[in-house]
Design an enzyme around this catalytic site. Sequence first.
Site, PDB file in Angstrom:
ATOM      1  N   GLY A 355       0.907  -1.219   0.000  1.00 18.01           N
ATOM      2  CA  GLY A 355       0.000   0.000   0.000  1.00 18.01           C
ATOM      3  C   GLY A 355       0.898   1.206   0.000  1.00 18.01           C
ATOM      4  O   GLY A 355       1.746   1.352   0.839  1.00 18.01           O
ATOM      5  N   THR A 356       0.715   2.224  -0.850  1.00 18.46           N
ATOM      6  CA  THR A 356       1.699   3.261  -1.083  1.00 18.46           C
ATOM      7  C   THR A 356       1.037   4.599  -1.350  1.00 18.46           C
ATOM      8  O   THR A 356      -0.057   4.649  -1.885  1.00 18.46           O
ATOM      9  CB  THR A 356       2.551   2.854  -2.303  1.00 18.46           C
ATOM     10  OG1 THR A 356       3.082   1.564  -2.078  1.00 18.46           O
ATOM     11  CG2 THR A 356       3.668   3.832  -2.572  1.00 18.46           C
ATOM     12  N   VAL A 357       1.689   5.688  -1.007  1.00 19.07           N
ATOM     13  CA  VAL A 357       1.239   7.014  -1.425  1.00 19.07           C
ATOM     14  C   VAL A 357       2.310   7.627  -2.313  1.00 19.07           C
ATOM     15  O   VAL A 357       3.509   7.448  -2.106  1.00 19.07           O
ATOM     16  CB  VAL A 357       0.945   7.943  -0.239  1.00 19.07           C
ATOM     17  CG1 VAL A 357      -0.277   7.464   0.523  1.00 19.07           C
ATOM     18  CG2 VAL A 357       2.134   8.081   0.685  1.00 19.07           C
ATOM     19  N   SER A 374       5.688   4.306   1.629  1.00 17.75           N
ATOM     20  CA  SER A 374       4.746   3.205   1.768  1.00 17.75           C
ATOM     21  C   SER A 374       5.050   2.329   2.964  1.00 17.75           C
ATOM     22  O   SER A 374       6.204   2.105   3.312  1.00 17.75           O
ATOM     23  CB  SER A 374       4.798   2.333   0.505  1.00 17.75           C
ATOM     24  OG  SER A 374       4.028   1.163   0.649  1.00 17.75           O
ATOM     25  N   MET A 437       1.309   4.611  -7.830  1.00 12.53           N
ATOM     26  CA  MET A 437       1.573   3.714  -6.711  1.00 12.53           C
ATOM     27  C   MET A 437       0.745   2.441  -6.845  1.00 12.53           C
ATOM     28  O   MET A 437      -0.187   2.373  -7.621  1.00 12.53           O
ATOM     29  CB  MET A 437       1.283   4.396  -5.386  1.00 12.53           C
ATOM     30  CG  MET A 437      -0.103   5.028  -5.237  1.00 12.53           C
ATOM     31  SD  MET A 437      -1.530   3.925  -5.145  1.00 12.53           S
ATOM     32  CE  MET A 437      -1.149   3.040  -3.656  1.00 12.53           C
TER      33      MET A 437
END
Length: 537
Positions: A355-357, A374, A437
């Site tokens: 899960g990443t920004v 992330s 992402m």
Amino acid sequence: MKAFANPAYPYAVTRNAAYAKNGMVATSQPLASQAGMEILKKGGNAIDAAIATAACLTVVEPTSNGIGSDAFALVWTKGKLHGLNGSGRSPKSISIDKVREQGNEEIPTHGWTPVTVPGTPAAWAELSRKFGRLPLTEVLEPAITYASEGFPLTPTLAKFWKKAYANFKENLTDDVFKPWFETFAPNGRAPKIGEIWSSPGHAKTLKEIAETNAESFYRGELAEKIAAFSKENGGFLTAEDLAEHQAEWVEPIKANYRGYDVWEIPPNGQGIVALQALNILKGFDFPEKESVETYHKQIDAIKLAFADAAMHVTEDKHMRYTAEQILSEAYAEQRRSLIGEEALVPEAGEPTSGGTVYLAAADGEGNMVSFIQSNYMGFGSGVVVPGTGIALQNRGHNFSMDPDHVNALAGGKRTYHTIIPGFMTKGETPVGPFGVMGGFMQPQGHVQVVMNTVDFGLNPQAALDAPRWQWMKDKIVEVENRFPHHLAQELADKGHQIKIQLEPNSFGRGQIIWRDPETGVLIGGTESRTDGTVAAW
């Protein structure tokens, strides 16, 4: 390339590209974008804005990242592109044998075992030290305020928070996970859309990071709390592991695609996957976007690049082949020759001797930043250090348990890393930052966004809005529900196993900021698949 035009294109369905002169911040959460813009208007530069946005995202999008994340950055300033590797190493004491002694045949997804040293706080401090204009205490103030006073959840955020809570409630029953529930489900459930959530511990930690330039996190009070909680629960991470961490400046790597240089962070990041795929694809002509031949070649090029990365990519000093060898023209030609009329099952090649920004930021002075951080797999390891709001990533899950693999688990090593910021230039002129992402979707998103821009002349918003595909494994390819169904059928006729995926967030979340080389005007796009916003000035 016609990226600065605004063509009438059916995929720009949600909004037009954003235009501004003095500054721009694009990311997946409106409050975070506005936090970066607030810092720009206070006199900060694009680097300060990127740090402020990143810190704010740990609060307003904890489903994707946190203070215990890793981070990477590409920074354009004063005519040069700089790369920062903010990923942490595995604990020195960990080993394949010790993980197997715990009863594991593969590295667990949750708990202390997959936790590596978090690199994000050090990355913020190093970016601020080298290129920032404002003190970290001022830059982190918006994030501290949101953590202390709270903020209302947006729809996409609430959706993933609820999904994570349900998963954790069923599967994470050990005492080590109690602080996660105390922090992120204080009312015995996930917060709902529009509900105010705050985290006083998070605010206190961010304040301490700001006041000590992240020293407390690695060699002070916060480090002591992290190490003590690890020891209490049988974790491998120690105070010594934290104390030895340093963010590392690296030389970005590139591939030239039709006159444009596309830049990525070198391994241990997987950006090399996107570059290798582009190297393969530039040997073909693509007269139209909506063509089965275009999609077929894109998909098979990505397959080949991923097969090589899975076999050859880890921390650079452990690789058998260099990035230069993998990205050589001769090797691209060799791999390109494998793409025929039918879908292939990829196998790794052998180059001669990724899960990443995600956020993008730019200011009126010419500074531009491509930044990504992330926890991995949403909330990461599920471990939260009590009273601190520090949710720890689980990046160690990507290590191999095969002792002969280049990415084999070992103490003090960086693993193959999925998060990648992108940047594009033309000659000595910056075009701008971009990123998509989402785990192993990221290099696939980079390839699609670059080709949408360079080959097909789409403006930033249209380039992001266009329906995406994602190769999963073997011949399996997922496509969005909006993907043209006649082309999906034609791909299936070529042997691709096509699956229509109804969840749009499976295909990543991207941001783009381009700079018009003649006027200096900034043109931005943000992800229509989530709550994204471009803040412009």
